[in-house]
Design a protein around this motif. Structure first.
Motif, PDB file in Angstrom:
ATOM      1  N   PRO A  68       0.804  -1.222   0.000  1.00 12.76           N
ATOM      2  CA  PRO A  68       0.000   0.000   0.000  1.00 12.76           C
ATOM      3  C   PRO A  68       0.836   1.271   0.000  1.00 12.76           C
ATOM      4  N   ILE A  69       0.241   2.312  -0.548  1.00 11.03           N
ATOM      5  CA  ILE A  69       0.840   3.638  -0.564  1.00 11.03           C
ATOM      6  C   ILE A  69       0.525   4.310   0.763  1.00 11.03           C
ATOM      7  N   ALA A 103      -9.426   2.421  -2.069  1.00 12.28           N
ATOM      8  CA  ALA A 103      -9.178   2.421  -0.625  1.00 12.28           C
ATOM      9  C   ALA A 103      -8.286   1.266  -0.196  1.00 12.28           C
ATOM     10  N   GLY A 104      -8.298   0.178  -0.959  1.00 16.13           N
ATOM     11  CA  GLY A 104      -7.449  -0.953  -0.619  1.00 16.13           C
ATOM     12  C   GLY A 104      -5.989  -0.733  -0.948  1.00 16.13           C
ATOM     13  N   ALA A 105      -5.674   0.348  -1.667  1.00 19.83           N
ATOM     14  CA  ALA A 105      -4.294   0.620  -2.074  1.00 19.83           C
ATOM     15  C   ALA A 105      -3.626   1.676  -1.212  1.00 19.83           C
ATOM     16  N   TYR A 106      -4.363   2.258  -0.260  1.00 16.97           N
ATOM     17  CA  TYR A 106      -3.851   3.415   0.473  1.00 16.97           C
ATOM     18  C   TYR A 106      -3.940   3.245   1.989  1.00 16.97           C
ATOM     19  N   VAL A 107      -2.926   3.793   2.658  1.00 16.42           N
ATOM     20  CA  VAL A 107      -3.007   4.126   4.084  1.00 16.42           C
ATOM     21  C   VAL A 107      -2.950   5.649   4.145  1.00 16.42           C
ATOM     22  N   LEU A 108      -3.977   6.271   4.713  1.00 20.02           N
ATOM     23  CA  LEU A 108      -3.993   7.731   4.822  1.00 20.02           C
ATOM     24  C   LEU A 108      -3.396   8.120   6.173  1.00 20.02           C
ATOM     25  N   THR A 154       6.007   6.304  -1.999  1.00 21.21           N
ATOM     26  CA  THR A 154       6.035   5.110  -2.841  1.00 21.21           C
ATOM     27  C   THR A 154       7.331   4.324  -2.705  1.00 21.21           C
ATOM     28  N   ARG A 155       8.215   4.772  -1.810  1.00 20.58           N
ATOM     29  CA  ARG A 155       9.419   4.024  -1.441  1.00 20.58           C
ATOM     30  C   ARG A 155      10.214   3.550  -2.649  1.00 20.58           C
ATOM     31  N   GLY A 156      10.508   4.512  -3.523  1.00 20.55           N
ATOM     32  CA  GLY A 156      11.339   4.201  -4.679  1.00 20.55           C
ATOM     33  C   GLY A 156      10.574   3.697  -5.883  1.00 20.55           C
ATOM     34  N   ARG A 157       9.330   3.287  -5.699  1.00 20.04           N
ATOM     35  CA  ARG A 157       8.506   2.884  -6.843  1.00 20.04           C
ATOM     36  C   ARG A 157       7.967   4.151  -7.502  1.00 20.04           C
ATOM     37  N   LEU A 162       0.482   2.233 -10.206  1.00 18.34           N
ATOM     38  CA  LEU A 162       1.692   1.863  -9.479  1.00 18.34           C
ATOM     39  C   LEU A 162       1.805   0.349  -9.504  1.00 18.34           C
ATOM     40  N   ASP A 163       2.979  -0.149  -9.862  1.00 19.46           N
ATOM     41  CA  ASP A 163       3.175  -1.595 -10.019  1.00 19.46           C
ATOM     42  C   ASP A 163       2.151  -2.176 -10.986  1.00 19.46           C
ATOM     43  N   ASP A 164       1.876  -1.435 -12.050  1.00 19.77           N
ATOM     44  CA  ASP A 164       0.930  -1.854 -13.107  1.00 19.77           C
ATOM     45  C   ASP A 164      -0.510  -1.938 -12.623  1.00 19.77           C
TER      46      ASP A 164
END
Length: 249
Positions: A77-78, A238-243, A102-105, A143-145
């Protein structure tokens, strides 16, 4: 067996598999046992097993590859820090708002559209508190396709006409640095976050698994004089993020 009893068995199977995922028995990208194995292990009917697997997918824990099987959802997750990402120190130095989350991504923009002048949606027009036309910048980031966010920025059309803000590449520091170039530097930001289920179009555009909600995050950028210069409406998986909001007491 009654309908209620079958539902209870499905919930029990789902709970057991959920617990196994949380313990790490099945990690990101791992395949869960197939229907035939679950039928044998739990002595349940095929429809009951499918109902249990459907519960996990509806929770966003798994994805289904047709003809292959059910897999634990795999995505790092972002971690979106809503405060530091729009710090003036960052965009004045020409850094991207993505640098720290994105830690380098590197995200890619796989859909981009600019409209130099259009009527603002009613909720956006209410923020600008005027009848003036707006320019829009609409981007879908992957991100990551995997598509993760569709962001639409609304800016006063007269203000940004003829500036790099209407270019696809706005240059170092992005549109906030370009607003600063024309004397309209953002001094204050407000973010409103709404969680809801996606529309059909959003589900398709973000490639969201069934049952996954979206965040709708609306950020307003305001100058020192109190004038709004950008409204950015972001629809996020929402499943791709931590706010994250990190601030001092």
């Amino acid at each position: 067996m009654s309908k209620e009893a079958k539902h209870g068995v499905a919930e029990a199977i789902a709970a057991h598999l959920r617990d196994a995922i949380e313990r790490g028995e099945y990690g990101p990208g791992d395949q869960l046992p197939g229907e035939n194995t679950l039928i044998k292990d739990y002595g349940a009917a095929r429809l009951t097993v499918r109902s249990a697997l459907g519960m996990l997918q509806a929770e966003g824990l798994t994805t289904t590859k047709r003809g292959v099987g059910v897999f634990v959802r795999s995505f790092d997750p972002i971690v979106r820090n809503g405060i530091s990402r729009v710090s003036a120190r960052k965009w004045k130095a020409g850094r991207s708002v993505w640098d720290d989350e994105t830690r380098g991504r590197r995200p890619t923009v796989d859909h981009f559209e600019i409209v130099p002048e259009v009527e603002a949606p009613r909720d956006v027009a209410a923020i600008f508190d005027s009848n003036e036309k707006v320019a829009t910048r609409r981007r879908r980031y992957s991100l990551d396709d995997k598509p993760v966010i569709v962001a639409t920025s609304y800016l006063p059309a007269d203000l940004v006409a003829g500036t790099r803000i209407l270019d696809e590449d706005t240059g170092p520091g992005g549109i906030y640095a370009r607003l600063a170039d024309i004397g309209q530097s953002p001094a204050h930001f407000r973010e409103d976050i709404l969680s809801r289920m996606p529309t059909k179009a959003e589900t398709e555009e973000l490639a969201i698994p069934a049952g996954t909600p979206v965040f709708v995050l609306t950020r307003t950028a305001v100058t020192e004089a109190g004038d709004p210069v950008e409204v950015n409406v972001m629809v996020m998986d929402a499943g791709a993020y931590v706010l994250r909001y990190d601030f001092d007491a």
